[in-house]
Design an enzyme around this catalytic site. Structure first.
Site, PDB file in Angstrom:
ATOM      1  CE1 TYR A 147      50.896  35.472  19.641  1.00 18.65           C
ATOM      2  CE2 TYR A 147      48.867  34.199  19.461  1.00 18.65           C
ATOM      3  CZ  TYR A 147      50.244  34.252  19.546  1.00 18.65           C
ATOM      4  OH  TYR A 147      50.968  33.082  19.525  1.00 18.65           O
TER       5      TYR A 147
ATOM      6  CE  LYS B 296      52.988  34.472  16.772  1.00 20.85           C
ATOM      7  NZ  LYS B 296      54.303  33.832  16.627  1.00 20.85           N
TER       8      LYS B 296
HETATM    9  N1  LIG Z   1      52.074  28.477  23.849  1.00 16.36           N
HETATM   10  C1  LIG Z   1      51.175  28.247  22.901  1.00 16.36           C
HETATM   11  O1  LIG Z   1      50.109  27.621  23.117  1.00 16.36           O
HETATM   12  C2  LIG Z   1      51.422  28.723  21.499  1.00 16.36           C
HETATM   13  C3  LIG Z   1      50.470  28.417  20.532  1.00 16.36           C
HETATM   14  C4  LIG Z   1      50.685  28.840  19.225  1.00 16.36           C
HETATM   15  C5  LIG Z   1      51.838  29.527  18.903  1.00 16.36           C
HETATM   16  N2  LIG Z   1      52.745  29.821  19.871  1.00 16.36           N
HETATM   17  C6  LIG Z   1      53.964  30.555  19.458  1.00 16.36           C
HETATM   18  O2  LIG Z   1      55.085  29.836  19.919  1.00 16.36           O
HETATM   19  C7  LIG Z   1      56.173  30.739  20.168  1.00 16.36           C
HETATM   20  C8  LIG Z   1      56.703  30.540  21.580  1.00 16.36           C
HETATM   21  O3  LIG Z   1      55.615  30.769  22.478  1.00 16.36           O
HETATM   22  P1  LIG Z   1      55.707  30.452  24.039  1.00 16.36           P
HETATM   23  O4  LIG Z   1      54.352  30.028  24.454  1.00 16.36           O
HETATM   24  O5  LIG Z   1      56.890  29.604  24.344  1.00 16.36           O
HETATM   25  O6  LIG Z   1      55.944  31.954  24.568  1.00 16.36           O
HETATM   26  P2  LIG Z   1      56.732  32.513  25.852  1.00 16.36           P
HETATM   27  O7  LIG Z   1      56.884  31.451  26.885  1.00 16.36           O
HETATM   28  O8  LIG Z   1      56.021  33.778  26.200  1.00 16.36           O
HETATM   29  O9  LIG Z   1      58.164  32.853  25.271  1.00 16.36           O
HETATM   30  C9  LIG Z   1      58.339  33.930  24.404  1.00 16.36           C
HETATM   31  C10 LIG Z   1      59.817  34.023  24.098  1.00 16.36           C
HETATM   32  O10 LIG Z   1      60.025  35.124  23.187  1.00 16.36           O
HETATM   33  C11 LIG Z   1      61.059  35.932  23.729  1.00 16.36           C
HETATM   34  N3  LIG Z   1      60.911  37.322  23.296  1.00 16.36           N
HETATM   35  C12 LIG Z   1      59.794  38.086  23.365  1.00 16.36           C
HETATM   36  N4  LIG Z   1      60.059  39.324  22.909  1.00 16.36           N
HETATM   37  C13 LIG Z   1      61.364  39.340  22.540  1.00 16.36           C
HETATM   38  C14 LIG Z   1      62.230  40.321  22.010  1.00 16.36           C
HETATM   39  N5  LIG Z   1      61.825  41.575  21.753  1.00 16.36           N
HETATM   40  N6  LIG Z   1      63.521  39.991  21.763  1.00 16.36           N
HETATM   41  C15 LIG Z   1      63.966  38.739  22.020  1.00 16.36           C
HETATM   42  N7  LIG Z   1      63.200  37.761  22.529  1.00 16.36           N
HETATM   43  C16 LIG Z   1      61.916  38.063  22.788  1.00 16.36           C
HETATM   44  C17 LIG Z   1      60.918  35.791  25.233  1.00 16.36           C
HETATM   45  O11 LIG Z   1      62.106  36.206  25.866  1.00 16.36           O
HETATM   46  P3  LIG Z   1      62.158  36.808  27.372  1.00 16.36           P
HETATM   47  O12 LIG Z   1      62.304  35.608  28.291  1.00 16.36           O
HETATM   48  O13 LIG Z   1      63.336  37.696  27.359  1.00 16.36           O
HETATM   49  O14 LIG Z   1      60.858  37.539  27.606  1.00 16.36           O
HETATM   50  C18 LIG Z   1      60.663  34.288  25.333  1.00 16.36           C
HETATM   51  O15 LIG Z   1      61.866  33.574  25.214  1.00 16.36           O
HETATM   52  C19 LIG Z   1      55.603  32.134  19.920  1.00 16.36           C
HETATM   53  O16 LIG Z   1      55.918  32.532  18.608  1.00 16.36           O
HETATM   54  C20 LIG Z   1      54.106  31.935  20.057  1.00 16.36           C
HETATM   55  O17 LIG Z   1      53.388  32.894  19.331  1.00 16.36           O
HETATM   56  C21 LIG Z   1      52.560  29.448  21.156  1.00 16.36           C
END
Ligand SMILES: NC(=O)c1ccc[n+]([C@@H]2O[C@H](COP(=O)([O-])OP(=O)(O)OC[C@H]3O[C@@H](n4cnc5c(N)ncnc54)[C@H](OP(=O)(O)O)[C@@H]3O)[C@@H](O)[C@H]2O)c1
Length: 271
Positions: free
Chosen positions: A168, A172
């Protein structure tokens, strides 16, 4: 007042972006999801069906879908887009804790997972940026942001021996370079590209850990506390989005922010 396209608004941080940005009725907010009926329903039940929200359907891994939603967005915004936020990402539990050497014990899974991560988190975003660039160039704000992560920081990884999330993190880190390359081409046109880490956010990925994962999580959180004595655990998505929006609003090409990889504090402090 401003127009926004945000990917992955079905849940987690993306849903918090949708809620936060559409709270100002003067904004036009377009959310891209894989399952439009489910998100439309959630907008009705949780946000009272706000009329400044449009949900469009695309799987980011399908170029044809991206091309279609870019055209559908033009109809909503009149062809001018202020902000594009590449929030959606493929996140896998496969590499959450084991080191990269241990992942090699299942080589086919390692191969398949890295391909999926690179397809969604890098390649799809390159296509997304290219397809939306004509609208961004006509917009007022001209800001394009990917939601990145501190685990893509090479120095932090080295200094704190952060072995988890290897694949991952690779995807990124590659996307951070994409931000820089787009900056290199479009700085002259006044487009600001940023990679921003939102902090460590509770979007359900740590729900119901196994006993083994719990122990590994504890070791990780101890490292985080050593790194940042203020670290108090997971942030909530709404606060993370406010912090990221503050960084977006307070960054500019003029200040030298173009192409930068920043935390939610607008520096390299990830937690
Ligand atoms: N949570 C953290 O602590 C954290 C920390 C650093 C960075 N981030 C970044 O923040 C962002 C959001 O993370 P999150 O924690 O909210 O993740 P999440 O809850 O897993 O949500 C991921 C989102 O991406 C969508 N997605 C995944 N594959 C896709 C595809 N092929 N086409 C269209 N949509 C797709 C998912 O849609 P579906 O509902 O259809 O699966 C969901 O809406 C990400 O870029 C992650 O890397 C998160």
């Amino acid at each position: 007042m401003s127009s926004y396209v945000v990917t992955g608004v079905s849940r987690g941080i993306g849903w918090a972006f949708l809620n936060h940005l559409s709270d100002d009725p003067r904004n036009t907010v377009i959310g891209i999801v894989r399952n439009k009926p489910a998100t439309d329903q959630r907008v009705v039940s949780e946000l009272g069906g706000r009329s400044n929200i449009t949900i469009l359907e695309a799987d980011l891994n399908r170029y044809g879908d991206l091309k279609r939603v870019a055209a559908e967005t033009e109809v909503v915004t009149g062809g001018k887009l202020d902000y594009l936020v590449a929030n959606a990402a493929y996140i896998t539990s496969f590499d959450a804790f084991p080191g990269i050497g241990d992942l090699g014990q299942t080589p086919q899974e390692l191969t398949d997972e890295l391909h999926k991560l690179l397809d969604t988190n890098v390649l799809a975003n390159i296509h997304l940026y290219n397809l939306f660039m004509p609208q961004i160039l006509k917009g007022k704000a001209k800001k394009v942001v990917v939601i990145s992560t501190g685990v893509a920081d090479i120095d932090w990884t080295n200094d704190y021996e952060l072995e988890g999330n290897a694949l991952y993190g690779i995807s990124k880190a590659a996307m951070n370079m994409v931000t820089s390359k787009f900056h290199a081409q479009y700085r002259k046109d006044g487009v600001l590209f940023l990679s921003i880490c939102p902090g460590l956010v509770d979007s359900g990925h740590f729900n119901e850990p196994t006993a083994e994962d719990k122990a590994k999580l504890q070791i990780l959180f101890e490292k985080f506390s050593r790194y940042s004595p203020d670290f108090k655990g997971l942030d909530d998505p709404a606060s993370a989005v406010k912090a990221v929006m503050w960084v977006i609003e307070n960054s500019s090409i003029e200040q030298g922010d173009g192409g930068r990889f920043l935390s939610h504090f607008k520096n390299k402090q990830w937690l």
